[in-house]
Design an enzyme around this catalytic site. Structure first.
Site, short mmCIF file in Angstrom:
data_model
loop_
_atom_site.label_atom_id
_atom_site.label_comp_id
_atom_site.label_asym_id
_atom_site.label_seq_id
_atom_site.Cartn_x
_atom_site.Cartn_y
_atom_site.Cartn_z
CD GLU A 82 -2.62 -1.17 2.64
OE1 GLU A 82 -3.69 -1.80 2.64
OE2 GLU A 82 -2.17 -0.58 3.64
CB CYS A 83 0.61 4.37 0.13
SG CYS A 83 0.81 6.14 -0.23
N GLY A 84 3.34 3.74 0.20
CA GLY A 84 4.80 3.67 0.31
C GLY A 84 5.34 2.28 0.03
CB SER A 166 -3.41 0.33 -5.09
OG SER A 166 -3.97 0.43 -3.80
#
Length: 183
Positions: A82-84, A166
């Site tokens: 997720e993200c990072g 994502s």
């Protein structure tokens, strides 16, 4: 089930309820992509969000961990980023000054901090609520048939082997996270 969760200075954004839910499914072991040299043996790898853009050199310098995570995913290990965590799985992360740092190289794209712009909002992925909060954006490299986008809202959702990734921080405290692999 053995569950490895990245947790250090670069990867520190998780919903407490998500970790509690993981603990209900198995043994959770925390590790550091910055400091540890060995990925713990696991049946599931979770790379949460955080701020890898502030720790680019130490993440790049830990080639051993980058290679082990790469190999785990390439060999079909189940993972959520997720993200990072998704940024870390890219070929590279480019800082605001245009300097690129090699990362895990699973997702054939670059996350860049150049031209930073806030992306913020509530999102939903296959019935899982979440939110998006980041300043980076993705620069796609040459198209690859081995990577596919599930669909696009404001963020692309990536599916590669047993990886789901994502910019969205998902909340699964009341759901079965592994339903994401049934799509």
């Amino acid at each position: 089930m053995k569950i490895a969760v990245a947790r250090d200075e670069a990867f520190n954004f998780t919903y407490r309820e998500n970790i509690d839910r993981l603990r209900a499914w198995g043994e959770v072991v925390f590790f550091s992509p910055i400091h540890d040299q060995v990925l713990p043996p696991c049946d599931f790898l979770y790379l949460p969000g955080g701020y890898p853009e502030f720790f680019l050199q130490p993440l790049t310098d830990n080639e051993c961990m980058r290679q082990q995570i790469h190999d785990y995913i390439e060999q079909g290990g189940r993972a959520l980023a997720e993200c990072g965590g998704m940024m870390y799985l890219c070929t590279a992360i480019t800082d605001a000054d245009g300097i690129s740092y090699p990362m895990v190289d699973i997702l054939k794209q670059t996350a860049t901090m150049e031209g930073m712009k806030l992306h913020l909002g509530y999102r939903e992925w296959n019935g899982f609520p979440g939110h998006e909060f980041h300043y980076s954006h993705i620069v796609e490299e040459a198209p690859s048939t081995s990577h596919s986008s599930l669909f696009t809202l404001h963020s692309t959702l990536y599916k590669y082997k047993n990886l789901r990734a994502s910019y969205i921080h998902l909340y699964w405290g009341e759901k079965n996270l592994f339903d994401l692999w049934n799509d």
